[in-house]
Design a protein around this motif. Structure first.
Motif, short mmCIF file in Angstrom:
data_model
loop_
_atom_site.label_atom_id
_atom_site.label_comp_id
_atom_site.label_asym_id
_atom_site.label_seq_id
_atom_site.Cartn_x
_atom_site.Cartn_y
_atom_site.Cartn_z
N ARG A 1 -18.36 15.04 -59.27
CA ARG A 1 -16.82 15.16 -59.66
C ARG A 1 -16.95 16.88 -58.73
NH1 ARG A 1 -18.01 12.48 -63.92
NH2 ARG A 1 -19.47 14.36 -65.20
N ALA A 2 -17.59 17.49 -58.86
CA ALA A 2 -17.92 18.42 -57.74
C ALA A 2 -17.81 18.24 -56.35
CB ALA A 2 -19.32 19.28 -57.86
N THR A 3 -18.32 17.45 -55.69
CA THR A 3 -17.86 16.87 -54.38
C THR A 3 -16.50 16.78 -53.69
OG1 THR A 3 -20.09 16.23 -54.14
CG2 THR A 3 -18.49 15.32 -52.66
N LEU A 4 -16.11 15.15 -55.18
CA LEU A 4 -14.48 15.43 -54.47
C LEU A 4 -13.51 15.77 -55.12
CD1 LEU A 4 -14.80 11.62 -56.11
CD2 LEU A 4 -15.19 13.08 -53.30
N SER A 5 -13.25 17.43 -56.34
CA SER A 5 -13.00 18.46 -56.44
C SER A 5 -12.99 19.36 -55.33
CB SER A 5 -13.49 19.39 -57.20
OG SER A 5 -13.16 18.37 -58.41
N ALA A 6 -13.78 19.37 -54.16
CA ALA A 6 -13.57 19.95 -53.13
C ALA A 6 -13.48 19.54 -52.00
CB ALA A 6 -15.42 20.47 -52.47
N VAL A 7 -13.45 18.50 -51.66
CA VAL A 7 -12.42 17.34 -50.61
C VAL A 7 -11.47 16.30 -51.60
CG1 VAL A 7 -13.34 15.87 -48.71
CG2 VAL A 7 -14.44 17.80 -50.14
N ARG B 1 -11.06 12.75 -50.31
CA ARG B 1 -12.76 12.18 -50.67
C ARG B 1 -12.97 11.42 -49.65
NH1 ARG B 1 -11.06 9.39 -56.74
NH2 ARG B 1 -10.94 11.31 -58.17
N LEU B 2 -11.93 10.55 -48.48
CA LEU B 2 -12.21 9.28 -47.48
C LEU B 2 -13.43 10.56 -46.64
CD1 LEU B 2 -10.23 7.06 -46.96
CD2 LEU B 2 -12.17 7.12 -48.67
N PRO B 3 -12.93 11.48 -46.90
CA PRO B 3 -13.94 12.09 -45.41
C PRO B 3 -15.68 12.59 -46.12
CG PRO B 3 -11.91 13.98 -45.53
CD PRO B 3 -11.54 12.47 -46.63
N GLY C 1 -23.05 0.75 -53.11
CA GLY C 1 -23.89 1.88 -53.42
C GLY C 1 -22.42 2.73 -53.68
N THR C 2 -21.58 2.82 -52.82
CA THR C 2 -19.58 3.45 -53.26
C THR C 2 -19.29 2.50 -54.36
OG1 THR C 2 -19.96 4.33 -50.73
CG2 THR C 2 -18.18 4.14 -51.93
N VAL C 3 -19.28 1.02 -53.55
CA VAL C 3 -17.93 0.05 -54.04
C VAL C 3 -18.77 0.46 -55.80
CG1 VAL C 3 -17.94 -2.60 -54.68
CG2 VAL C 3 -17.40 -1.21 -52.92
N VAL C 4 -20.37 -0.85 -56.43
CA VAL C 4 -20.81 -0.25 -58.05
C VAL C 4 -20.56 0.68 -58.98
CG1 VAL C 4 -22.68 -1.07 -58.75
CG2 VAL C 4 -21.98 -2.58 -56.90
N ILE D 1 -11.86 1.81 -50.54
CA ILE D 1 -10.75 1.91 -51.46
C ILE D 1 -11.19 2.00 -53.15
CG2 ILE D 1 -9.79 -0.44 -52.63
CD1 ILE D 1 -9.69 -1.90 -49.83
N VAL D 2 -12.47 1.51 -53.30
CA VAL D 2 -12.58 2.53 -54.73
C VAL D 2 -12.57 3.60 -54.70
CG1 VAL D 2 -14.78 1.74 -56.16
CG2 VAL D 2 -14.13 0.04 -55.27
N LEU D 3 -13.34 4.39 -53.78
CA LEU D 3 -13.01 6.09 -53.53
C LEU D 3 -12.14 6.42 -54.60
CD1 LEU D 3 -14.98 8.10 -53.73
CD2 LEU D 3 -14.74 8.38 -51.23
N LYS D 4 -10.57 5.38 -53.01
CA LYS D 4 -9.85 6.35 -53.20
C LYS D 4 -8.88 5.96 -54.60
CE LYS D 4 -7.17 8.54 -50.70
NZ LYS D 4 -6.63 9.13 -50.27
#
Length: 277
Positions: free
Chosen positions: A112-118, A121-123, A191-194, A270-273
């Protein structure tokens, strides 16, 4: 008489310009996270030790029984392939690390902290893929070279060793590093999908280890048609000096496995977005 109120002091933190989120900065951030985790060193160390140890053991065993080995077995012996046999077990450590590069952040909530900073997301995924892939290829290349030279040293007692300059040998040695790197990246994608460490590892092991076992239950004609295109069978064609008639050509197999890896990473993107962290 009016009084003038002095403006409130502005803190340095409030006035300091925020750095723009760029791919190089995200890459640096992921590199710091990757090298600061104990699991990174432990997984890579286990993979290296297992692969080199099995190379030494396997080649020592061949050299020890070479005088009594049947002529047909001697004729089909591949000194280069025997010295990198340990990759089969090393792929487990590399694959698990690939899964945990992503799922470790989900399990701790750090994602959550990682995606708040970026926010885009995809980068983050591209940076994780680049950092993990680069480090893994370097480490596995060194490991494959050490395994090869250790194995050839064992075989030299019977004068059955080969050299790194022999035809096809560089492809086998460095192809092993390419295969292991792709296994790890496959783990990153799954891992990103699941988003779950047990789920990601199960998916990876199922694709690499269980599917080939299930194939043995099918009729031979089906197995010969389907088998070469399974992820592990396709990728391991690159590690074989003399491919079997029912397997893909080395670089064709590598390309097929790479497509599996790309598909898993695209699925992860796709899942990450689309999903919340």
């Amino acid at each position: 008489m009016s009084t003038t109120t002095a403006p409130a002091p502005v803190s340095a933190a409030a006035t300091a310009p925020r750095g723009k989120v760029t791919q190089p900065r995200v890459l640096k951030s992921e590199w710091i996270k990757f090298r600061s985790l104990r699991s990174t060193y432990l997984s890579l160390l286990i993979g290296m030790v297992v692969m080199i140890g099995i190379a030494a053991l396997a080649c020592w065993a061949v050299a020890n029984r070479w005088p009594s080995m049947p002529a047909m077995e001697k004729a089909g012996f591949d000194p280069a392939g025997r010295s990198i046999d340990g990759f089969f077990f090393a792929q487990l450590a590399v694959g698990v690390l690939g899964v945990m590069v992503v799922t470790g952040e989900y399990s701790t909530g750090m994602i959550r902290a990682t995606l708040s900073a970026v926010p885009r997301r995809l980068p983050v995924l591209w940076a994780k893929t680049a950092v993990f892939g680069g480090v893994t290829f370097v480490v596995t290349s060194v490991t494959a070279l050490i395994s090869f030279f250790v194995g050839q040293a064992m075989l030299s007692s019977q004068h059955i060793q080969t050299s790194l300059s022999a035809s096809g040998v560089p492809r086998v040695v460095f192809g092993t590093a390419i295969y292991l790197t792709l296994v790890g990246l496959f783990g990153v994608g799954l891992g990103t999908v699941v988003r779950s460490t047990p789920g990601g590892i199960s998916s990876l092991f199922g694709a690499l280890l269980v599917l080939p076992l299930i194939l043995h239950a099918l009729p031979t004609s089906w197995a010969n048609d389907i088998g070469p295109y399974l992820p592990s069978n396709a990728g391991q064609a690159l590690t074989t000096l003399h491919p079997d008639p029912h397997t893909l050509a080395p670089w064709t197999g590598c390309g097929v496995f790479a497509l599996y890896v790309v598909a898993s990473i695209i699925g992860g993107a796709i899942v990450l977005k689309r999903r919340d962290a």
